[in-house]
Design a protein around this motif. Structure first.
Motif, short mmCIF file in Angstrom:
data_model
loop_
_atom_site.label_atom_id
_atom_site.label_comp_id
_atom_site.label_asym_id
_atom_site.label_seq_id
_atom_site.Cartn_x
_atom_site.Cartn_y
_atom_site.Cartn_z
N ASP A 101 12.42 4.00 -7.43
CA ASP A 101 13.51 4.52 -6.79
C ASP A 101 13.06 5.08 -5.52
N VAL A 102 11.90 5.70 -5.65
CA VAL A 102 11.63 6.60 -4.11
C VAL A 102 10.94 5.43 -3.23
N ASP A 103 11.07 4.25 -3.48
CA ASP A 103 10.91 3.17 -2.34
C ASP A 103 12.07 3.07 -1.37
N LYS A 104 13.21 3.64 -1.55
CA LYS A 104 14.25 3.51 -0.80
C LYS A 104 13.91 4.34 0.57
N HIS A 105 14.11 3.48 1.48
CA HIS A 105 13.99 4.23 3.02
C HIS A 105 14.66 5.08 3.30
N GLY A 106 14.13 6.22 3.78
CA GLY A 106 14.98 7.31 4.41
C GLY A 106 15.19 8.44 3.61
N ILE A 107 15.09 8.27 2.24
CA ILE A 107 15.03 9.45 1.32
C ILE A 107 13.63 10.35 1.60
N ARG A 116 0.51 2.40 3.94
CA ARG A 116 1.67 1.69 3.76
C ARG A 116 2.25 1.17 4.96
N ALA A 117 2.99 -0.16 4.99
CA ALA A 117 3.50 -0.76 6.01
C ALA A 117 4.87 0.10 6.28
N ASP A 118 5.24 -0.09 7.38
CA ASP A 118 6.78 0.12 7.80
C ASP A 118 7.75 -0.79 7.16
N GLY A 122 8.63 -5.47 5.97
CA GLY A 122 8.99 -5.99 4.63
C GLY A 122 8.81 -5.08 3.65
N ASP A 123 7.60 -4.93 3.25
CA ASP A 123 6.99 -4.20 2.21
C ASP A 123 6.63 -2.77 2.61
N ASN A 124 7.63 -1.76 2.03
CA ASN A 124 7.43 -0.57 2.48
C ASN A 124 6.65 0.55 1.58
N HIS A 125 6.28 -0.07 0.16
CA HIS A 125 5.73 0.78 -0.67
C HIS A 125 4.20 0.41 -1.28
N SER A 126 4.06 -0.82 -1.22
CA SER A 126 2.59 -1.19 -1.76
C SER A 126 1.45 -0.77 -0.80
N PHE A 127 0.27 -0.23 -1.39
CA PHE A 127 -0.81 0.01 -0.72
C PHE A 127 -1.18 -1.37 0.18
N ASN A 128 -1.49 -1.15 1.47
CA ASN A 128 -1.73 -2.01 2.16
C ASN A 128 -3.13 -1.75 2.83
N ALA A 129 -4.13 -2.77 2.43
CA ALA A 129 -5.57 -2.46 2.83
C ALA A 129 -5.83 -2.52 4.27
N ASP A 160 1.03 2.51 15.14
CA ASP A 160 2.28 2.00 14.56
C ASP A 160 3.45 1.83 15.64
N ALA A 161 3.35 2.94 16.47
CA ALA A 161 4.58 2.93 17.66
C ALA A 161 4.37 1.81 18.49
N THR A 162 3.24 1.15 18.64
CA THR A 162 2.81 -0.27 19.59
C THR A 162 3.16 -1.39 18.75
N GLN A 163 3.13 -1.38 17.53
CA GLN A 163 3.38 -2.51 16.76
C GLN A 163 4.75 -2.45 16.09
N ASN A 164 5.56 -1.49 15.79
CA ASN A 164 6.90 -1.64 15.47
C ASN A 164 7.79 -1.31 16.10
N PRO A 165 8.61 -2.46 16.86
CA PRO A 165 9.49 -1.94 17.91
C PRO A 165 10.77 -0.95 17.32
N SER A 166 10.95 -1.01 16.05
CA SER A 166 11.96 -0.27 15.16
C SER A 166 11.52 1.04 14.72
N MET A 167 10.11 1.42 15.24
CA MET A 167 9.51 2.60 14.51
C MET A 167 10.46 3.62 14.80
N ASN A 168 10.83 4.51 13.77
CA ASN A 168 11.74 5.80 13.93
C ASN A 168 11.41 6.64 12.97
N MET A 169 11.00 7.77 13.28
CA MET A 169 10.45 9.00 12.31
C MET A 169 11.51 10.11 12.79
N THR A 170 12.27 10.67 11.85
CA THR A 170 13.10 11.63 12.23
C THR A 170 12.23 13.07 12.20
N THR A 171 12.84 14.24 12.50
CA THR A 171 12.00 15.40 12.72
C THR A 171 11.29 15.78 11.14
#
Ligand code: HEM
Ligand SMILES: *[C@@H]1O[C@H](CO)[C@@H](O)[C@H](O)[C@H]1NC(C)=O
Ligand SMILES: *[C@@H]1O[C@H](CO)[C@@H](O)[C@H](O)[C@H]1NC(C)=O
Ligand SMILES: *[C@@H]1O[C@H](CO)[C@@H](O)[C@H](O)[C@H]1NC(C)=O
Ligand SMILES: *[C@@H]1O[C@H](CO)[C@@H](O)[C@H](O)[C@H]1NC(C)=O
Ligand SMILES: *[C@@H]1O[C@H](CO)[C@@H](O)[C@H](O)[C@H]1NC(C)=O
Ligand SMILES: *[C@@H]1O[C@H](CO)[C@@H](O)[C@H](O)[C@H]1NC(C)=O
Ligand SMILES: *[C@@H]1O[C@H](CO)[C@@H](O)[C@H](O)[C@H]1NC(C)=O
Ligand SMILES: CC(=O)N[C@H]1CO[C@H](CO)[C@@H](O)[C@@H]1O
Length: 240
Positions: A101-107, A116-118, A122-129, A160-171
């Motif tokens: 359930d806690v895969d849900k983005h933004g919670i 993990r990838a953003d 696509g996959d926001n939750h699996s370990f990414n080597a 990450d900021a150079t790779q993900n054009p949609s990168m967004n982290m709230t405070t």
């Protein structure tokens, strides 16, 4: 003789206790139907049976018991993040959640994770080597200091900021990410200075296990929200 035996048993008893905990909680890799989360610690606790191995219907009291038994972390920390996890519940019972359930983005799940990838990729939750390889490239010594953890985290966010054009982290997500570095330093080092053992941290992220097999034991120093926030502030204060 009697005194010597008493002294010996006083020295050994914490270790015997720690070995008993490890023995009662063997690592077992998850099956294909077991639920897991983007959190390496929730997953490790389930892989050792401190949380239900199937990752289903986790309650606040389950979290509080697991935090204490596995990592000597106080109930206030379990309640702080556990109450947020419950808002993502899909179990049909608002008092429980499934680990996925806690895969849900933004919670809780956010961009810029250490391993993990953003969600953009696509996959926001699996370990990414490959992402983890980038982070651990900064772990060049046996001990991960506060400064090393701060540098690794800052480098990951900058790349990450150079790779993900949609990168967004709230405070608040930025703060959570600082706390997550504070968490691994606390559990695999100590709550005040960090100084985590690199081998423990690597086994934890890569295998999602509590590294008893490498000599780690439940920390003797207790931690709580105050210690975690204080250590997070030290990480934030490092100039990187
Ligand atoms: C109720 C308890 C907890 C919940 C619900 C929870 C949930 C989460 C979630 C959803 C993430 C993903 C955030 C992201 O996108 O990176 C995360 C990351 C993380 N959590 Fe937990 N967590 C809990 C407790 C803990 C504890 C006790 C530790 C102690 C070591 C821990 C260590 C971490 C670390 C190090 C990350 C960052 C992973 C990365 O950046 O790749 N968590 N947690
Ligand atoms: C989890 O809880 C739900 C709803 O309370 C229940 O229907 C289900 O049987 C439970 N599943 C497990 C594996 O305990
Ligand atoms: C919901 O979960 C809580 C915590 O495990 C449990 O005490 C309660 O009985 C559950 N409620 C129902 C209706 O299953
Ligand atoms: C790991 O994340 C990168 C994005 O940074 C992605 O391109 C790659 O496909 C991911 N690897 C796996 C195995 O998911
Ligand atoms: C991670 O690094 C290790 C060791 O340098 C290498 O063997 C492995 O192929 C790398 N994995 C990825 C996905 O980059
Ligand atoms: C970033 O995410 C927040 C919360 O999800 C949202 O309110 C905000 O509009 C987003 N900002 C950008 C630039 O996408
Ligand atoms: C933590 O590590 C730093 C740098 O290696 C060192 O200066 C410091 O003394 C260590 N602290 C403790 C309590 O071991
Ligand atoms: C948190 O833990 C520290 C260190 O064990 C302790 O001194 C402090 O009283 C605790 N704080 C709370 C609010 O439990
Ligand atoms: C909210 C959301 O889109 N979460 C995604 C996280 O990644 C998993 C696995 O790819 C998706 O199934 C989720 O939908």
């Amino acid at each position: 003789m009697k005194l010597a035996l008493l002294a010996l048993s006083a020295t050994l008893s914490p270790l015997v206790g720690a070995h008993a905990v490890a023995h009662a909680h063997p690592y077992v890799a998850p099956t294909s139907t077991d639920r897991r989360s983007p959190c390496p610690m929730l997953n490790s606790m389930a892989n050792h049976g401190f949380l239900a191995r199937n990752g289903v219907n986790i309650s606040m009291s389950d979290l509080i018991s697991a935090f204490d038994a596995a990592i000597n972390m106080a109930a206030d920390a379990a309640e702080l993040v556990g109450s947020v996890a419950l808002t993502a519940s899909t179990t049909g019972n608002a008092s429980t959640f499934n680990l996925d359930d806690v895969d849900k983005h933004g919670i809780i799940e956010h961009d810029g994770s250490l391993s993990r990838a953003d969600i953009y990729f696509g996959d926001n939750h699996s370990f990414n080597a490959s992402i983890w390889n980038g982070t651990k490239a900064y772990f060049t010594e046996e001990v991960i200091t506060i400064s090393t953890a701060a540098t690794a985290r800052a480098a990951r966010l900058a790349l990450d900021a150079t790779q993900n054009p949609s990168m967004n982290m709230t405070t608040s997500q930025f703060t959570s990410s600082l706390i997550e570095s504070s968490l691994y330093l606390t559990v695999f080092g100590n709550p005040v200075d960090g100084n985590a053992s690199r081998s423990y941290v690597e086994a934890f992220f890569e295998e999602e296990r509590l590294p008893y097999h490498l000599g780690w034991v439940r920390p003797t120093d207790g931690s709580n929200v105050t210690t975690l926030e204080t250590l997070a502030a030290k990480i934030a204060a490092v100039s990187v």
